[in-house]
Design a protein around this motif. Structure first.
Motif, mmCIF file in Angstrom:
data_model
loop_
_atom_site.group_PDB
_atom_site.id
_atom_site.type_symbol
_atom_site.label_atom_id
_atom_site.label_comp_id
_atom_site.label_asym_id
_atom_site.label_seq_id
_atom_site.Cartn_x
_atom_site.Cartn_y
_atom_site.Cartn_z
ATOM 1 N N HIS A 374 0.827 -1.208 0.000
ATOM 2 C CA HIS A 374 0.000 0.000 0.000
ATOM 3 C C HIS A 374 0.863 1.261 0.000
ATOM 4 C CE1 HIS A 374 -4.009 -1.732 0.331
ATOM 5 N NE2 HIS A 374 -3.564 -2.568 1.253
ATOM 6 N N ARG A 375 2.026 1.192 0.613
ATOM 7 C CA ARG A 375 2.891 2.371 0.638
ATOM 8 C C ARG A 375 3.336 2.761 -0.774
ATOM 9 N NH1 ARG A 375 7.672 4.681 -1.177
ATOM 10 N NH2 ARG A 375 8.315 6.279 0.313
ATOM 11 N N GLY A 376 3.709 1.773 -1.581
ATOM 12 C CA GLY A 376 4.107 2.079 -2.952
ATOM 13 C C GLY A 376 2.983 2.693 -3.759
ATOM 14 N N LEU A 435 -2.380 9.656 13.293
ATOM 15 C CA LEU A 435 -2.150 10.726 12.323
ATOM 16 C C LEU A 435 -3.021 10.531 11.092
ATOM 17 C CD1 LEU A 435 1.741 10.910 12.577
ATOM 18 C CD2 LEU A 435 0.127 12.612 13.433
ATOM 19 N N ILE A 436 -3.188 9.283 10.674
ATOM 20 C CA ILE A 436 -4.065 9.020 9.535
ATOM 21 C C ILE A 436 -5.514 9.300 9.916
ATOM 22 C CG2 ILE A 436 -4.778 7.266 7.862
ATOM 23 C CD1 ILE A 436 -2.120 5.907 8.248
ATOM 24 N N ASP A 437 -5.871 9.072 11.190
ATOM 25 C CA ASP A 437 -7.228 9.385 11.643
ATOM 26 C C ASP A 437 -7.583 10.842 11.387
ATOM 27 O OD1 ASP A 437 -8.032 6.927 12.491
ATOM 28 O OD2 ASP A 437 -7.332 7.164 14.537
ATOM 29 N N VAL A 438 -6.602 11.717 11.525
ATOM 30 C CA VAL A 438 -6.871 13.149 11.317
ATOM 31 C C VAL A 438 -7.343 13.406 9.895
ATOM 32 C CG1 VAL A 438 -5.839 15.445 11.396
ATOM 33 C CG2 VAL A 438 -5.168 13.722 13.076
ATOM 34 N N ILE A 439 -6.825 12.642 8.939
ATOM 35 C CA ILE A 439 -7.187 12.854 7.534
ATOM 36 C C ILE A 439 -8.499 12.154 7.191
ATOM 37 C CG2 ILE A 439 -6.446 12.502 5.148
ATOM 38 C CD1 ILE A 439 -4.861 14.591 6.657
ATOM 39 N N VAL A 440 -8.633 10.911 7.582
ATOM 40 C CA VAL A 440 -9.828 10.169 7.194
ATOM 41 C C VAL A 440 -11.010 10.460 8.109
ATOM 42 C CG1 VAL A 440 -8.439 8.353 6.181
ATOM 43 C CG2 VAL A 440 -9.190 8.147 8.541
ATOM 44 N N VAL A 485 -11.002 17.819 -1.476
ATOM 45 C CA VAL A 485 -9.595 18.122 -1.271
ATOM 46 C C VAL A 485 -8.708 16.945 -1.661
ATOM 47 C CG1 VAL A 485 -7.878 18.755 0.440
ATOM 48 C CG2 VAL A 485 -10.154 19.744 0.532
ATOM 49 N N ILE A 486 -9.031 15.763 -1.207
ATOM 50 C CA ILE A 486 -8.193 14.589 -1.401
ATOM 51 C C ILE A 486 -8.949 13.569 -2.235
ATOM 52 C CG2 ILE A 486 -6.852 12.793 -0.241
ATOM 53 C CD1 ILE A 486 -6.766 14.544 2.195
ATOM 54 N N PRO A 487 -8.362 13.053 -3.302
ATOM 55 C CA PRO A 487 -9.040 12.031 -4.103
ATOM 56 C C PRO A 487 -9.348 10.792 -3.273
ATOM 57 C CG PRO A 487 -7.143 12.939 -5.267
ATOM 58 C CD PRO A 487 -7.075 13.463 -3.879
ATOM 59 N N ASP A 488 -10.392 10.103 -3.669
ATOM 60 C CA ASP A 488 -10.809 8.938 -2.892
ATOM 61 C C ASP A 488 -9.766 7.826 -2.919
ATOM 62 O OD1 ASP A 488 -11.133 8.429 -5.544
ATOM 63 O OD2 ASP A 488 -13.006 7.304 -5.329
ATOM 64 N N ALA A 489 -8.965 7.747 -3.983
ATOM 65 C CA ALA A 489 -7.934 6.711 -4.040
ATOM 66 C C ALA A 489 -6.913 6.898 -2.915
ATOM 67 C CB ALA A 489 -7.238 6.731 -5.397
ATOM 68 N N VAL A 490 -6.553 8.147 -2.623
ATOM 69 C CA VAL A 490 -5.613 8.416 -1.542
ATOM 70 C C VAL A 490 -6.246 8.066 -0.202
ATOM 71 C CG1 VAL A 490 -4.303 10.227 -0.366
ATOM 72 C CG2 VAL A 490 -4.427 10.191 -2.863
ATOM 73 N N ILE A 491 -7.501 8.438 -0.014
ATOM 74 C CA ILE A 491 -8.184 8.129 1.237
ATOM 75 C C ILE A 491 -8.271 6.616 1.441
ATOM 76 C CG2 ILE A 491 -10.402 8.247 2.414
ATOM 77 C CD1 ILE A 491 -8.911 10.803 2.597
ATOM 78 N N ASN A 492 -8.568 5.884 0.395
ATOM 79 C CA ASN A 492 -8.687 4.434 0.515
ATOM 80 C C ASN A 492 -7.360 3.793 0.914
ATOM 81 O OD1 ASN A 492 -11.409 4.512 -0.182
ATOM 82 N ND2 ASN A 492 -11.001 4.212 -2.371
ATOM 83 N N GLU A 493 -6.262 4.264 0.321
ATOM 84 C CA GLU A 493 -4.959 3.718 0.688
ATOM 85 C C GLU A 493 -4.612 4.046 2.134
ATOM 86 O OE1 GLU A 493 -3.117 1.680 -1.012
ATOM 87 O OE2 GLU A 493 -4.501 1.702 -2.716
ATOM 88 N N ASP A 495 -6.692 4.640 4.561
ATOM 89 C CA ASP A 495 -7.556 3.873 5.458
ATOM 90 C C ASP A 495 -7.090 2.419 5.547
ATOM 91 O OD1 ASP A 495 -10.088 3.669 7.064
ATOM 92 O OD2 ASP A 495 -10.559 2.228 5.482
ATOM 93 N N ALA A 496 -6.639 1.847 4.436
ATOM 94 C CA ALA A 496 -6.141 0.470 4.469
ATOM 95 C C ALA A 496 -4.893 0.360 5.343
ATOM 96 C CB ALA A 496 -5.852 -0.007 3.046
ATOM 97 N N ILE A 497 -3.983 1.326 5.232
ATOM 98 C CA ILE A 497 -2.773 1.302 6.054
ATOM 99 C C ILE A 497 -3.127 1.498 7.518
ATOM 100 C CG2 ILE A 497 -0.603 2.512 6.509
ATOM 101 C CD1 ILE A 497 -0.455 3.107 3.516
ATOM 102 N N ARG A 498 -4.096 2.361 7.789
ATOM 103 C CA ARG A 498 -4.513 2.602 9.173
ATOM 104 C C ARG A 498 -5.023 1.322 9.827
ATOM 105 N NH1 ARG A 498 -9.728 4.855 11.359
ATOM 106 N NH2 ARG A 498 -10.512 4.288 9.307
ATOM 107 N N ARG A 499 -5.771 0.519 9.097
ATOM 108 C CA ARG A 499 -6.303 -0.732 9.639
ATOM 109 C C ARG A 499 -5.217 -1.791 9.811
ATOM 110 N NH1 ARG A 499 -11.851 -0.719 9.508
ATOM 111 N NH2 ARG A 499 -12.738 1.059 8.401
#
Length: 627
Positions: A374-376, A435-440, A485-493, A495-499
């Motif tokens: 997911h990072r890549g 930190l990811i919680d702040v965005i999602v 502001v942020i495309p959904d593809a970025v949010i999905n990635e 959120d996956a890393i957060r989980r």
């Protein structure tokens, strides 16, 4: 008067004892004063050496100088990682050269030349250390160089987004530095794989060279207790070491622990420690696997000695305390260290069956591999965001997202050195999920609670009544509520890393680490669920990691101010004033700290307070204050 033949020989000094023990240990000679035994032991030890063979041949009447013809060996075949490393090095050199040759970077050319020197040196040191990652110190150094390259990659992206004309050149440099950092991680895993680690799961906690020093420290501490050092002439001090030695020997005798009392002799204690050190075979893979299978016996004996001794003798003997601490330090050096997850990163997953361990992949290893994937994907998406729009608010948002990419790299490092499902390194990685919680804009613990206002939403709390930030790109869909502001593809990635970093559902986590158990650990600030023993608590470590991130970000302010043209002021990025509006980075981490504090039920401080070293007052000052 002449000395008679029957006179007692003088007591050997410490240096003579050390040399005798060295000869006994290395040459396996019973009498270190027997020259024939030593000569035969040396001949057996070096029988394959050319010079030893020449000496033996000379004794038989043959010429001494006989040099074998050395034929040039064929160059080693190029491995895939070597090709990747050469390509990554070339990309870094090309990107730095392009920045140096660009006319628009003429004002910061000295700074970029300094970057070039540090980056090239960091790559060389990181690659050299990664190839010797069997050594604990070299492995730690490789991670340090990887982190330093990650710092320069994030800094390059930040300066690029604040300098629109050079944005693409700086982001290309950041991408190339990420490539080198990834290759260093793979090289560490391949160093373990190439040395034969298949079914073994034991890495030394301390370097092999340090084990010898710890062994000598134990013997020196024993000499302080058993009275050998007292012969040097310390008659002006109380014999606390001798007293504790006498009481300890009597206590072990009364308890019937004769096998432990024998460790009070230097010869037996040295033999027991040498038995474990020799199993290491220089710190190689075969030695480490042998230690993992056989060292538990002598180590358990030493550990029983330490545990049986602690608290049995009055705490008035610094000599005995030194001996116990030195023994415990020696034992700790053989505790298994983390690092085997590097094999999961370096080797293809198709080889996990059979070749790299009979046991199945653990949930933590599975999470690590998924975070890497997911990072890549996230990095590729973030590199094109500012190509679509470079307005003021988009630049600030890009800085925050680049920080998250950097934090995800650090979570990968923590997982690579961990050895438990939720131990100390995994807890530090879990801190980044807030930190990811702040965005999602999701509740940190209770998923059924009402979602929060997004950080980049309509009520974006940055510097007063700014307008809602515009979308990065005009194409593509966005997540509802994030206001484009942020495309959904970025949010999905994200959120996956957060989980993957924190239990939010049953996927990727073990049956013992559930959402409910994690919530209980956080709210009650419990100890860790696995890994090396530690006095630290779960919440304290996560809060410390977030505070370290906040302090680290603020250290970059002078450099960014020096190397950017000021399209966006540094105050809007780094200002941490409590009376006025905060910069985007301190505000971002403070929001994560608020979410984390709420998740713990208010069990952590609301802010980060730097800790100063506590220096006790001088004993004379203490006596004066009591008068």
């Amino acid at each position: 008067m002449n000395e008679t033949p029957n006179a007692l020989s003088p007591m050997p000094d410490r240096q003579t004892l050390a040399i005798d023990n060295l000869i006994r240990r290395e040459l396996k000679v019973g009498d270190p004063r027997d020259p024939q035994a030593i000569a035969q032991a040396l001949a057996d030890r070096y029988q394959s050496d050319v010079r030893a063979q020449a000496i033996e041949g000379e004794a038989q009447g043959m010429p001494f100088l006989r040099t074998a013809v050395v034929r040039p060996s064929a160059p080693p075949p190029l491995a895939a990682t070597n090709i990747d490393l050469n390509q990554a090095r070339h990309d870094v050199d090309t990107d730095i050269a392009r920045l140096l040759d660009d006319n628009q970077s003429k004002d910061i050319r000295p700074e970029l030349e300094g970057w070039q020197q540090v980056i090239v040196r960091s790559i060389d040191e990181g690659v050299a250390a990664a190839r010797m990652s069997m050594d604990t110190r070299q492995r730690d150094k490789a991670f340090a160089m990887r982190r330093q390259l990650g710092d320069y990659a994030r800094l390059a992206r930040m300066i690029g987004v604040l300098t629109p004309d050079l944005n693409r050149s700086f982001r290309d440099l950041g991408q190339s530095l990420d490539e080198v950092s990834a290759v260093i991680l793979v090289l560490m895993g391949e160093a373990l794989a190439n040395l034969g680690f298949a079914g073994g799961h034991f890495l030394l906690q301390a370097p092999f060279t340090e084990l010898q020093a710890r062994r000598d420290a134990v013997l020196n501490a024993l000499r302080q207790v058993d009275g050998v050092a007292a012969m040097v002439g310390q008659g002006s001090t109380w014999p606390r070491g001798l007293q504790s030695y006498r009481q300890l020997a009597a206590m072990l005798e009364a308890r019937g622990q004769g096998d432990l009392r024998s460790l009070l002799g230097e010869g037996e204690l040295a033999r027991t420690m040498d038995e474990v050190v020799q199993l290491a075979s220089g710190g190689g893979s075969s030695g480490s696997r042998a230690i993992g299978a056989t060292a538990w016996g002598p180590l358990a004996r030493l550990n029983r000695f330490v545990q049986s001794t602690l608290g049995q003798i009055p705490n008035v003997s610094p000599e005995l305390a030194t001996l116990l601490e030195a023994l415990q330090l020696f034992i700790d050096g053989f505790m298994p260290a983390g690092g085997f997850r590097l094999l999961r990163v370096a080797r293809p997953s198709v080889l996990n069956y059979g070749l790299y361990g009979p046991s199945p992949i653990t949930p933590a290893e599975n999470r690590l591999m998924n975070v890497v994937n997911h990072r890549g994907t996230l990095a590729r998406q973030l590199d094109c965001l500012t190509d679509c729009a470079c307005d003021h608010d988009t630049v600030l948002a890009q800085i925050v997202l680049d920080k998250l990419l950097y934090d995800i790299d650090r979570s990968i490092d923590f997982y690579c050195v961990g050895d438990a499902d939720l131990g100390l390194p995994e807890a530090r990685a879990a801190a980044y999920s807030f930190l990811i919680d702040v965005i999602v804009a999701s509740n940190p613990i209770n998923a059924s609670a009402q979602a929060r206002e997004p950080f980049f939403g309509p009520m974006w709390p940055f510097r007063g009544n700014l307008q809602r930030p515009r979308a990065f790109c005009s194409t593509g869909t966005v997540v509802a509520g994030v206001a484009g502001v942020i495309p959904d593809a970025v949010i999905n990635e994200l959120d996956a890393i957060r989980r993957l970093l924190r239990p939010l559902d049953a996927n990727y986590w073990s049956v013992t680490t559930t959402v409910a158990s994690f919530e209980s650990i956080v709210k009650n600030n419990l100890s860790f669920m696995g890994g090396a023993p530690s006095a630290l608590r779960f919440v304290d470590v996560m809060h410390e990691e977030l505070c370290l991130q906040r302090d680290s970000d603020l250290q970059w302010r002078p450099l960014v101010e020096q190397m950017t043209i000021g399209c966006v002021s540094v105050e809007e990025i780094f200002d941490s004033s409590t009376t006025g509006p905060e910069g985007i980075l301190p505000l971002f981490i403070d929001r994560a700290l608020d979410l984390f504090r709420e998740a713990t039920g208010g069990g952590v401080p609301a802010s980060c307070t730097p800790l100063d070293p506590r220096i006790p007052p001088h004993f004379e000052q203490t006596l004066f204050d009591r008068l």
